[in-house]
Scaffold this motif. Structure first.
Motif, mmCIF file in Angstrom:
data_model
loop_
_atom_site.group_PDB
_atom_site.id
_atom_site.type_symbol
_atom_site.label_atom_id
_atom_site.label_comp_id
_atom_site.label_asym_id
_atom_site.label_seq_id
_atom_site.Cartn_x
_atom_site.Cartn_y
_atom_site.Cartn_z
ATOM 1 N N CYS A 171 41.748 49.779 29.595
ATOM 2 C CA CYS A 171 42.687 50.061 30.674
ATOM 3 C C CYS A 171 41.915 50.608 31.875
ATOM 4 O O CYS A 171 40.790 51.099 31.746
ATOM 5 C CB CYS A 171 43.747 51.065 30.213
ATOM 6 N N GLU A 222 41.955 36.864 35.601
ATOM 7 C CA GLU A 222 43.225 37.154 34.935
ATOM 8 C C GLU A 222 43.272 38.595 34.436
ATOM 9 O O GLU A 222 44.294 39.277 34.568
ATOM 10 C CB GLU A 222 43.437 36.187 33.768
ATOM 11 N N GLN A 224 41.511 41.119 35.597
ATOM 12 C CA GLN A 224 41.576 42.010 36.755
ATOM 13 C C GLN A 224 43.014 42.161 37.248
ATOM 14 O O GLN A 224 43.465 43.269 37.548
ATOM 15 C CB GLN A 224 40.686 41.478 37.880
ATOM 16 N N ARG A 225 43.725 41.048 37.337
ATOM 17 C CA ARG A 225 45.118 41.115 37.805
ATOM 18 C C ARG A 225 45.991 41.880 36.821
ATOM 19 O O ARG A 225 46.902 42.611 37.220
ATOM 20 C CB ARG A 225 45.665 39.697 38.019
ATOM 21 N N LYS A 226 45.700 41.718 35.519
ATOM 22 C CA LYS A 226 46.482 42.411 34.498
ATOM 23 C C LYS A 226 46.279 43.912 34.581
ATOM 24 O O LYS A 226 47.233 44.693 34.450
ATOM 25 C CB LYS A 226 46.083 41.898 33.110
ATOM 26 N N ARG A 227 45.030 44.330 34.784
ATOM 27 C CA ARG A 227 44.720 45.759 34.770
ATOM 28 C C ARG A 227 44.995 46.444 36.108
ATOM 29 O O ARG A 227 45.433 47.598 36.143
ATOM 30 C CB ARG A 227 43.245 45.969 34.399
ATOM 31 N N LEU A 228 44.706 45.758 37.209
ATOM 32 C CA LEU A 228 44.823 46.378 38.526
ATOM 33 C C LEU A 228 46.059 45.948 39.297
ATOM 34 O O LEU A 228 46.465 46.628 40.243
ATOM 35 C CB LEU A 228 43.576 46.057 39.366
ATOM 36 N N GLY A 229 46.631 44.799 38.898
ATOM 37 C CA GLY A 229 47.735 44.243 39.662
ATOM 38 C C GLY A 229 47.196 43.405 40.812
ATOM 39 O O GLY A 229 46.095 43.659 41.317
ATOM 40 N N PRO A 230 47.941 42.395 41.241
ATOM 41 C CA PRO A 230 47.473 41.524 42.334
ATOM 42 C C PRO A 230 47.111 42.299 43.595
ATOM 43 O O PRO A 230 46.097 42.016 44.242
ATOM 44 C CB PRO A 230 48.669 40.593 42.567
ATOM 45 N N ALA A 231 47.928 43.290 43.940
ATOM 46 C CA ALA A 231 47.652 44.066 45.152
ATOM 47 C C ALA A 231 46.373 44.881 44.998
ATOM 48 O O ALA A 231 45.587 45.020 45.946
ATOM 49 C CB ALA A 231 48.829 44.986 45.464
ATOM 50 N N GLY A 232 46.158 45.408 43.789
ATOM 51 C CA GLY A 232 44.954 46.191 43.544
ATOM 52 C C GLY A 232 43.700 45.345 43.640
ATOM 53 O O GLY A 232 42.686 45.773 44.196
#
Length: 326
Positions: A171, A222, A224-232
């Motif tokens: 995480c 994928e 990165q988007r899961k852990r940080l979110g698209p905006a992150g």
């Protein structure tokens, strides 16, 4: 990869293997019971089998700690050797919040019963309890392994710190703590199901662990988007600081809280118990209780480190007094 890093990786895998095996065994026992019988089953043979499985896992996780710490010191050229020996059994049967392990493991049964009473289906109610007990078991095995490592590090005079070891997938809270160095007696920040490990360090060694940014770069888009979110992810690509994107401490806690009342346990404080024998403070029987227990409260290892501060001699004395080392 240095020898010390290899040892930390092996210890991590060993702990994870133990945890997975125990979780699988507990899940199988849980699934054998229908949800409407789970309360009575957890008070009977099923509960005893689950408790025995988790305690066996705790013991296995604790037993490997001192050999791991000693080998880590040798790998870094520090051959002083431990001044005391870890007592693995002293960490068994106790939950990381100091309550008896059996009472913690009963909570998922209550959750399932409450779900049934609220009108949820048997399948949904059983799954709610199953997920909770799986999380609890995995967390307790990992916490026991880390507690044993803390005690073992205190017994090694040349060990002054540890580095947090984070393995992907992880995480974002743990990723931001990757590679950080802490005093050997500083509590370990973790969340439920946290599987991060520790690498003991000498006073002459500094670990070149992966930085949080390096771990993020190792992730697939994928992940990165899961852990940080698209905006992150977009913010990170635009040069934002990772620490500003994620609050590393949100949802994290030490196994025993650093503020408020001190955490103590009654586990092992009977006349035959490890803690009761070690404390040697006399015994008394509380009204309504079956056994006499030590008059003096038995402290958890994390509480001992808090009270002793940076005084290693005091730490060793207190760990011996409360039965964690000999």
């Amino acid at each position: 990869m240095s020898r010390a890093t290899e040892l930390a990786a092996a210890r991590y895998l060993e702990t994870q293997s133990i945890a997975r095996g125990v979780v699988a065994a507990v899940q199988a026992l849980w699934r054998d019971v229908t949800p409407d019988r789970i309360l009575s089953a957890m008070q009977g043979e099923t509960g005893r089998q689950i408790l025995a499985a988790v305690m066996a896992g705790q013991l296995s996780a604790a037993q490997g700690a001192q050999a791991f710490v000693t080998a880590s010191m040798l790998a870094q050229g520090a051959a002083a050797g431990p001044v005391a020996l870890l007592n693995p059994g002293a960490l068994v049967g106790i939950a990381s919040d100091a309550r008896p392990l059996a009472t913690l493991l009963y909570l998922p049964a209550i959750r399932t019963a409450q779900a049934l009473a609220a009108g949820q289906s048997a399948e949904v109610a059983s799954l709610a309890g199953l997920n909770q007990i799986a999380t609890m078991v995995g967390t307790q095995i990992a916490d026991t392994a880390r507690a044993a490592t803390f005690v073992s590090m205190a017994a090694e005079p040349r060990c002054i710190s540890y580095v947090r070891v984070v393995k992907l997938p992880a995480c974002v809270r743990c990723i931001l703590l990757s590679g950080r160095q802490y005093s050997y007696s500083t509590g370990f920040k973790r969340h439920p199901r946290c599987d991060c490990g520790m690498e003991p360090m000498t006073d002459a060694e500094w670990k070149q662990t992966s930085t949080p940014e390096a771990l993020v770069r190792q992730m697939s888009p994928e992940e990165q988007r899961k852990r940080l979110g698209p905006a992150g992810v977009k913010a990170l690509e635009s040069g934002a600081d990772l620490g500003q994107i994620v609050n590393a401490r949100r949802g994290m806690a030490t196994a025993v809280a650093g503020r408020g009342p001190l955490k103590v346990t009654t586990e092992g404080t009977t006349k035959r118990g490890i803690g009761g024998k070690a404390l040697n403070s006399g015994f008394e029987k509380q009204p309504g209780k079956r056994y006499e227990r030590a008059k003096e409260a038995r402290l958890m290892p994390e509480t001992i480190f808090k009270l002793a501060g940076d005084n290693r001699e005091h730490q060793i004395a207190m760990l011996k007094k409360h039965g964690y080392i000999t």
